[in-house]
Design an enzyme around this catalytic site. Structure first.
Site, PDB file in Angstrom:
ATOM      1  N   GLU A 197      -5.886 -13.083 -17.302  1.00  0.00           N
ATOM      2  CA  GLU A 197      -5.128 -13.777 -18.334  1.00  0.00           C
ATOM      3  C   GLU A 197      -4.885 -12.968 -19.604  1.00  0.00           C
ATOM      4  OE1 GLU A 197      -3.702 -16.842 -18.133  1.00  0.00           O
ATOM      5  OE2 GLU A 197      -4.271 -16.824 -16.020  1.00  0.00           O
ATOM      6  N   SER A 476     -26.015 -73.174   2.884  1.00  0.00           N
ATOM      7  CA  SER A 476     -27.456 -73.367   3.063  1.00  0.00           C
ATOM      8  C   SER A 476     -28.311 -72.367   2.312  1.00  0.00           C
ATOM      9  CB  SER A 476     -27.799 -73.313   4.555  1.00  0.00           C
ATOM     10  OG  SER A 476     -27.231 -74.416   5.232  1.00  0.00           O
TER      11      SER A 476
END
Length: 819
Positions: A197, A476
């Protein structure tokens, strides 16, 4: 002659005047240029002075808002830990460790015969630091059999692996990064960055004229090349918008000059490494190499080798275009270009280049999910409990670390079991594909820690969280609360007390209500524990009405149900709507022996300095006394061994002694199962979002998912230890009365001490009146000063028995028939 002299003189004068004019012109031009340059310099200086605070203030201050990190539990290794080799290798894979032949670097592991060699990572926990270690882990039939430090051979007492990051919480934005200091940036990364870069990074002053000229020439030749320095790229990412025009480029260059003049090169490079954009994860931006390393490779940047480092640096040119998960061919080509640059610069050898260029990309599977990661349902719970348990001002600071109870191994079993089983159920019931939905919660019995949570059959889907928000009738599942209420009245009820399982008609809310059993049959006089094990509705309604609806409601509240409940008889059969998480709270109170611990997903929160954040206190409350809960749990074990949940005994060892309860609602709309071992309480719901019948009972739907979840977890047996208030008494199985050697069908059952049956069974010489009295209730025992059973007294003698009033029991009803 004189004319010629005058002519020459005139000519010379004209030439002198011409030269003077030319000199004046160039002088004026120079003065103009100088003036314009001076004005330009002054304007540039003014512009730089204008931009100077913008550049320096942000760079010197808080450069980034760092999100809160959310971590799972840490896997603890010690001799005797119930951790299998499969479980440990799965954990290492999730944490991004790499399998190698011989571990040499942190984050590597290998299989060596029947053991694992692991180079563990260090981690800063809330209670101290865990160092890096070279572990030698041996396994036996029940877990870890030996744990030692490989190099020294020293035995280790306990080792904690680092927790897995499961998500992030952002204060005000959607950027994410793992901040690296200058010393934490590997030289391989910084060298690769500069070579690719910005080769002249340490020579230029923020803007590189040579590099810019080279980029222009290359572009004119048809080879487009960027000329921005690392400093300019940093400016573009930290300060400016993505717009491209001359004005912005000029501003970028000026700001780069300011930044370079004011700050050290190392600070600029470090900021670049932390700031640069490297991809997207849902709504979360991946910024910086520290986070990108975890996101793409599941490992810290310090562990990256040459090919993986080259891949990340290559992605700078286009994070989307060179995304290795979406575009692996393009990413590989770009990585190899970076490797070529390093080879040409003499930074790597030819052999290193060939090896790295031939290496796989090495990326992990996509985590996905943005800030909620792969576990959106659990992260939803974390957010809610942060609001519940912590002051808002304490949660606004950056860099919080939130340590949770989340167990990735348990969650993996929930996820793998759910969708696979639902597909099979849809096929079995001929339901449209994808119509069944599910939610599951797994918590620890003793302290209520939420280990796993699923709000959708596709657990990574961040949509409607059924585990927290789907309120459905529980059927239940409510019955244990009814039976616990009865067992807290031992002068009237025990496990062997006979209940009437006969039809009845009731008025409820202005309407006639006629409950019935699932098999549409009456079963007459049945033992209390049998009524629960077989889930007899009629016996439960008779029992609940005798106890009183308000007492049952009080018990539900004591077990952790927080909502207001209406005192309708249908409540006794589950006409109450709860979420799976609320059901888990209720069953945790039972599984813990009667202690209700608020379910929690958060263990600790640390601020950015490592200091604990204060939380509101969580209190543990007694929901019931140990004795009655012990009796209820033995009855719930019969649900599995003999009742509606017998299926579990076909897929799991019977010695686990699991306890639980199925739940089914009207027209088979909801299928539930809640059950527990000694180390897990698990609740599963299965149904349809449109509330149409799913065609599944609790046993045929949710129970199957529950078994698929629990089986690979290898739960520990539910070994009940009777409290001192419990005594074991041998009774006749047919009547529930005291038995002796003359009785053939006998069983030893637990009773609260002093409340065992007083009468002898007919096989032991007892009278029919004794049987009638037993059916009336009236088991013995001592009451406390408030008229309640004295559960704390283990020496009850039954000298102060409190029978039912005459005529109000099943025994008196039968006596009236025989009389």
């Amino acid at each position: 002659m004189a004319k010629k002299v005058r002519k020459r003189t005139v000519t010379k004068r004209k030439k002198r005047r011409s030269k003077k004019k030319r000199g004046s012109f160039f002088g004026a031009l120079f003065k103009l240029a100088f003036s314009l340059g001076l004005v330009g310099v002054l304007l540039l200086a003014g512009y730089m002075a204008y931009l100077y605070p913008t550049v320096t203030d942000q760079f010197e201050g808080q450069r980034w808002r760092v999100p809160a990190r959310v971590y799972s539990r840490s896997l603890e290794l010690y001799v005797g830990a119930p951790v299998t080799r499969q479980q440990l290798t799965a954990e290492l894979t999730r944490l991004g460790y790499r399998k190698v032949d011989n571990p040499r670097r942190t984050g590597e592991w290998a299989i060596n015969g029947g053991r694992l060699l692991v180079r563990s990572r260090g981690f800063h926990f809330w209670d101290g630091d865990e160092p890096e270690q070279y572990l030698d882990v041996h396994f036996g039939s029940s877990g870890i059999s030996r744990l030692k430090e490989k190099t020294s051979g020293k035995d280790l007492a306990i080792v904690r692996l680092e927790p897995m990051e499961i998500g992030s919480i952002y204060p005000s934005h959607s950027e994410d990064r793992v901040i690296l200091s200058s010393g934490e940036i590997p030289k391989l990364l910084s060298g690769t960055l500069l070579a690719v870069e910005d080769k002249r990074f340490y020579q230029h002053h923020g803007v590189d004229p040579i590099g810019l000229t080279r980029a222009v020439v290359q572009t004119l030749m048809g080879n487009r090349q960027g000329g921005s320095t690392i400093t300019q790229q940093l400016i573009k990412n930290m300060y400016l918008t993505p717009r491209r025009d001359m004005k912005r480029k000029l501003k970028e260059a000026v700001m780069a000059l300011i930044l370079d003049a004011k700050f050290e090169k190392e600070d600029i490079l470090t900021a670049y490494v932390n700031e640069i954009y490297l991809g997207q994860d849902g709504n979360r931006g991946i910024h910086g190499f520290g986070l990108a390393s975890y996101f793409y490779f599941g490992a810290p940047v310090s562990e990256l080798d040459l090919p993986r480092t080259a891949l990340l640096v290559g992605m700078l040119k286009g994070p989307s275009q060179y995304n290795p998960r979406r575009n692996p061919k393009a990413a590989t080509k770009r990585r190899n270009v970076v490797l070529s640059v390093l080879l040409d610069a003499g930074l790597i050898s030819e052999s290193q280049y060939r090896s790295a260029a031939a290496a796989p990309l090495g990326v992990t599977a996509a985590k996905g999910g943005g800030d909620s990661g792969r576990y959106p349902a659990f992260m939803d719970l974390v957010r809610r409990q942060l609001r519940r348990d912590y002051q808002p001002e304490d949660l606004n600071s950056d860099g919080l670390r939130i340590f949770t109870t989340f167990d990735p191994w348990v969650q993996q079993q929930v996820e793998s079991a759910t969708d696979k089983r639902l597909q099979g159920l849809e096929k079995q019931k001929k339901l449209p594909k994808g119509k069944l939905q599910s939610a599951a919660v797994v918590v620890t019995p003793q302290d209520g820690e939420v280990l796993a949570l699923s709000g959708d059959r596709q657990p990574a889907y961040a949509g409607f969280n059924r585990a927290l928000d789907a309120t459905r009738p529980i059927g239940s599942l409510v019955k244990p609360a009814v039976y616990l209420t009865a067992l807290e009245k031992p002068q009237l009820f025990s496990l062997v007390t006979r209940l009437s399982d006969t039809r009845l008609t009731l008025e409820q809310n202005g309407k006639i209500w006629e409950p019935d059993n699932y098999d549409k049959e009456e079963h007459g006089a049945v033992a209390l524990e049998t009524a629960l094990a077989k889930s007899y509705n009629l016996a439960t309604v008779h029992l609940g009405l005798e106890l009183g609806l308000n007492r049952v409601i009080d018990k539900l509240h004591a077990l952790g149900v927080s909502q207001k409940l209406n005192a309708f008889p249908s409540l006794l059969l589950g006409a109450v709507e709860l979420t799976p998480l609320e059901v888990a709270q209720m069953y945790q109170s039972i599984a813990s022996g009667g202690f209700r611990s608020p379910l929690r997903a958060i263990r600790d929160v640390l601020d950015q300095h490592g200091n604990p954040v204060q939380r509101y206190p969580l209190t543990v409350n007694r929901a019931s006394q140990p004795g009655p809960v012990y009796l209820l749990t033995t009855a719930m074990q019969k649900v599995v061994s003999e009742g509606t949940s017998r299926y579990l005994n076909t897929i799991m060892p019977a010695h686990l002694n699991l306890a639980g309860k199925t739940g089914t609602t009207d027209n088979l709309r909801d299928s539930w199962f809640a059950g527990f071992s000694s180390d897990y309480v698990t609740v599963v719901w299965v149904g349809r979002d449109d509330n149409t019948p799913a065609g599944l009972t609790g046993a045929s739907g949710a129970l199957r998912v529950w078994g698929d979840i629990m089986k690979p977890l290898n739960p520990r047996p539910l070994e009940l230890h009777p409290p001192e208030t419990i005594e074991m008494v041998t009774v006749d199985k047919e009547t529930g009365l005291l038995a002796n050697h003359d009785c053939y069908e006998v069983e030893t059952r637990p009773f609260l001490r002093g409340y065992a049956p007083m009468g002898l069974a007919p096989c032991a010489g007892g009278s029919i009146d004794g049987l009638f009295d037993f059916l009336n209730g009236g088991n013995g025992g001592v009451l406390d000063k408030d008229g309640h059973p004295d559960f704390e007294s283990w020496d009850n003698t039954g000298s102060e028995r409190q029978p039912r009033k005459s005529g109000d029991g099943l025994g008196d009803f039968l006596r009236s028939i025989f009389d």
